[in-house]
Design an enzyme around this catalytic site. Structure first.
Site, mmCIF file in Angstrom:
data_model
loop_
_atom_site.group_PDB
_atom_site.id
_atom_site.type_symbol
_atom_site.label_atom_id
_atom_site.label_comp_id
_atom_site.label_asym_id
_atom_site.label_seq_id
_atom_site.Cartn_x
_atom_site.Cartn_y
_atom_site.Cartn_z
ATOM 1 N N ASP A 67 -11.128 -6.164 -3.474
ATOM 2 C CA ASP A 67 -11.871 -7.412 -3.620
ATOM 3 C C ASP A 67 -13.346 -7.152 -3.330
ATOM 4 O OD1 ASP A 67 -12.462 -8.437 -0.594
ATOM 5 O OD2 ASP A 67 -10.536 -7.407 -0.684
ATOM 6 N N GLU A 78 0.815 -1.213 0.000
ATOM 7 C CA GLU A 78 0.000 0.000 0.000
ATOM 8 C C GLU A 78 0.852 1.268 0.000
ATOM 9 O OE1 GLU A 78 -3.845 -1.826 2.446
ATOM 10 O OE2 GLU A 78 -2.214 -0.867 3.544
#
Length: 230
Positions: free
Chosen positions: A197, A12
């Site tokens: 997701d 990230e």
């Protein structure tokens, strides 16, 4: 004063880290901390680790040690709204826990005693983040993001969250704890999340797919934010 950015995972924060100039790094216990400058702004970037407690410790350390002007939390989230797809951007306006339940004492589901039912992000910072995202022509959604120490990957889990939090658009494992600490210390914060997701049986695979693409989107929005913010 510095601007602090928190990400849970290396994937990230990696692109952001590579673009910091005069980069210095240090290791504090399990935390990796990077300082320097990003597009003219003094920055502290920390990899907190995954989960509420890790995020809480990292946020508290940042506030006490560095006293940042405000905190940005970046990272991946799962969608729990059928209209929100992988790689869409989420800019939460409100944050709540999904795994806190003291309703027997007349609190709302998700509410920590002595704290608000939901936490609201800073409006000024939110508007700048929204403008940054729009200028890049990225599809984004705003609303309620919920947090808990569970990776959501089954239909049963997802259905439960949709039933209890019908207005929630995304779920993660850090945001609410960061917001709670910021609320306690009266520090402004804002959240930038990208959908990794769809909170289903494919979530583990989807999460690991195209890390670079997802991280690049986060980086470009942060870059635009830093260029706009005065």
């Amino acid at each position: 004063m510095s601007i602090a950015i928190i990400g849970a995972m290396e994937e990230e924060i990696n692109i952001l880290k590579k673009n910091i100039i005069f980069l210095k790094n240090r290791k504090i216990k399990n935390f990796s901390i990077y300082t320097g400058y990003l597009y003219g702004k003094k920055i502290i970037l920390i990899k907190s680790g995954i989960g509420k407690v890790s995020a809480c410790i990292a946020t508290t350390y940042l506030i006490i040690k560095f006293k940042p002007k405000f905190i940005i939390n970046i990272g991946f989230s799962g969608s729990i709204n059928k209209n929100i797809k992988i790689n869409d951007i989420v800019l939460p306006k409100k944050i709540s826990y999904h795994d806190v339940d003291v309703t027997t004492f007349n609190y709302k589901i998700g509410q920590v005693p002595k704290y608000p039912k939901t936490f609201h992000v800073n409006k000024k910072l939110f508007n700048i983040m929204k403008k940054s995202t729009k200028e890049l022509n990225y599809k984004y959604f705003s609303g309620l993001n919920i947090t808990g120490d569970t990776f959501i990957y089954t239909k049963k889990q997802k259905n439960y969250l949709q039933k209890i939090f019908p207005n929630a658009i995304s779920v993660d494992m850090e945001s609410a704890s960061i917001q709670q600490v910021c609320f306690y210390f009266n520090v402004k914060c804002i959240f930038l999340r990208i959908i990794s997701d769809l909170s289903n049986k494919k979530s583990k695979i989807d999460l690991k797919n195209n890390y670079l693409q997802k991280s690049k989107k986060i980086f470009l929005i942060i870059k635009k934010f830093f260029l706009i913010y005065k």
